[in-house]
Design a protein around this motif. Sequence first.
Motif, mmCIF file in Angstrom:
data_model
loop_
_atom_site.group_PDB
_atom_site.id
_atom_site.type_symbol
_atom_site.label_atom_id
_atom_site.label_comp_id
_atom_site.label_asym_id
_atom_site.label_seq_id
_atom_site.Cartn_x
_atom_site.Cartn_y
_atom_site.Cartn_z
ATOM 1 N N PHE A 91 -7.696 -3.933 1.188
ATOM 2 C CA PHE A 91 -6.608 -4.868 1.469
ATOM 3 C C PHE A 91 -5.947 -5.378 0.199
ATOM 4 O O PHE A 91 -4.773 -5.760 0.213
ATOM 5 N N VAL A 92 -6.686 -5.408 -0.911
ATOM 6 C CA VAL A 92 -6.148 -5.937 -2.163
ATOM 7 C C VAL A 92 -5.430 -4.844 -2.947
ATOM 8 O O VAL A 92 -4.323 -5.054 -3.445
ATOM 9 N N ARG A 93 -6.031 -3.664 -3.058
ATOM 10 C CA ARG A 93 -5.533 -2.620 -3.935
ATOM 11 C C ARG A 93 -4.720 -1.544 -3.231
ATOM 12 O O ARG A 93 -3.985 -0.804 -3.888
ATOM 13 N N ALA A 230 3.896 -16.812 -1.264
ATOM 14 C CA ALA A 230 5.098 -16.187 -1.784
ATOM 15 C C ALA A 230 4.874 -15.737 -3.226
ATOM 16 O O ALA A 230 4.354 -16.490 -4.044
ATOM 17 N N GLN A 231 5.269 -14.510 -3.533
ATOM 18 C CA GLN A 231 5.063 -13.970 -4.868
ATOM 19 C C GLN A 231 6.280 -14.271 -5.740
ATOM 20 O O GLN A 231 7.418 -13.999 -5.342
ATOM 21 N N ALA A 313 -1.140 -10.576 -16.820
ATOM 22 C CA ALA A 313 -1.875 -10.389 -18.073
ATOM 23 C C ALA A 313 -3.379 -10.528 -17.887
ATOM 24 O O ALA A 313 -4.161 -9.984 -18.674
ATOM 25 N N ALA A 314 -3.812 -11.245 -16.844
ATOM 26 C CA ALA A 314 -5.236 -11.413 -16.573
ATOM 27 C C ALA A 314 -5.787 -10.296 -15.698
ATOM 28 O O ALA A 314 -6.980 -10.300 -15.363
ATOM 29 N N GLY A 315 -4.943 -9.342 -15.319
ATOM 30 C CA GLY A 315 -5.381 -8.245 -14.463
ATOM 31 C C GLY A 315 -5.391 -8.570 -12.991
ATOM 32 O O GLY A 315 -5.935 -7.803 -12.191
ATOM 33 N N LEU A 316 -4.799 -9.707 -12.592
ATOM 34 C CA LEU A 316 -4.750 -10.094 -11.185
ATOM 35 C C LEU A 316 -3.505 -9.517 -10.520
ATOM 36 O O LEU A 316 -2.433 -9.439 -11.129
ATOM 37 N N LYS A 317 -3.651 -9.128 -9.281
ATOM 38 C CA LYS A 317 -2.534 -8.545 -8.551
ATOM 39 C C LYS A 317 -1.470 -9.602 -8.272
ATOM 40 O O LYS A 317 -1.760 -10.680 -7.749
ATOM 41 N N VAL A 318 -0.230 -9.274 -8.603
ATOM 42 C CA VAL A 318 0.912 -10.139 -8.314
ATOM 43 C C VAL A 318 1.646 -9.650 -7.070
ATOM 44 O O VAL A 318 2.021 -10.415 -6.207
ATOM 45 N N HIS A 319 1.836 -8.334 -6.990
ATOM 46 C CA HIS A 319 2.557 -7.761 -5.853
ATOM 47 C C HIS A 319 2.221 -6.278 -5.773
ATOM 48 O O HIS A 319 1.786 -5.676 -6.765
#
Length: 337
Positions: A91-93, A230-231, A313-319
Amino acid sequence: MPVKNYGVLIARAVETRREGARETPHYQIHLTDDHGTHYRAAVNVLSQEHPSELLYLVADDFHHPLTAALEGLPGGWNTLPAGPGGPTLDFVRGNLFDPAGMRTLPPDVEGPDNDLADLLDHYVQRAVADPQARAYVFGSRFGPEPGVKDKVFGFLPGNGVHDVHMNQGNSRRFKGDDGVWQDGGLLLRFPAQSRWVGIFLAFQSQSWHTDDTTGHTLEDVDGTRPTTGAQPVMIIAARVNPKGPAPETETVTLLNASPEPADLTGWRLVSRLGHGSPVPATAPLAPGDCLTVPLTAEAPLGNQGGEITLLDAAGLKVHGVSYTAEQASREGWSVVF
């Protein structure tokens, strides 16, 4: 450790049963494969963690490169190695849907069309009525249990699939089930209509920022659990199949939808397999402005469908977005998301 015996069951739905709203109710589906083997899919409709109502999203006309890979699998149970290279769910990737579109429903209340069991029934009963329809149930297999009848439908031996929901970012109590590329879900294929329906479930206690190796929850800088919403910056288009001989210049276009400038320093665009291309260092992206990012040769976009994910920059998914082979087939055209 991650959930055991992860895979996908491909079978025909033949009947269903609801379990009300007591204790840990499920929506139960009786299925048979092309060899006559019986299975039960146990789909959670209530969480043991607070808040108890599940998050759900239905894609009534589901388009994703995953479906092409699924069409090549045989009927019955298919064990799938967890990882980005196969027809697995994450669901995340996997960019299967926008988590911000998920909503909650109670498990089972009086009246029509007002609870999660009603919603599942609406789609599964369509599959039951269509002899050509097939259910693709992702999750963890249980059984077969020789000499033990199924506790719901009575067939022998007991056999089926559970964990048909997100299986990462769990609270501490269920942290042992965390993993990547092993989420559960229910896809329904209606060949006569050339249509797929995707049904995705998650618990409100789960996190949507998870470690790429363990699937455990990642905390925000301030220590709070990240949530959907919301992104501020999103992928709005990609030139997947440019005109001209290879290697062509593929691009991805970003939009800052927020009212504040967005600093994209250290951000990356990555594919399903994790190949990355940096977002060029520029001044902060102004509100409402777009940035077209040329991709490096190390991160090509395949013409047979794929996923594109924007990481900060932290490697977290934005969109994240996905596109199919059909969308990529028009040379020179941009795919618009």
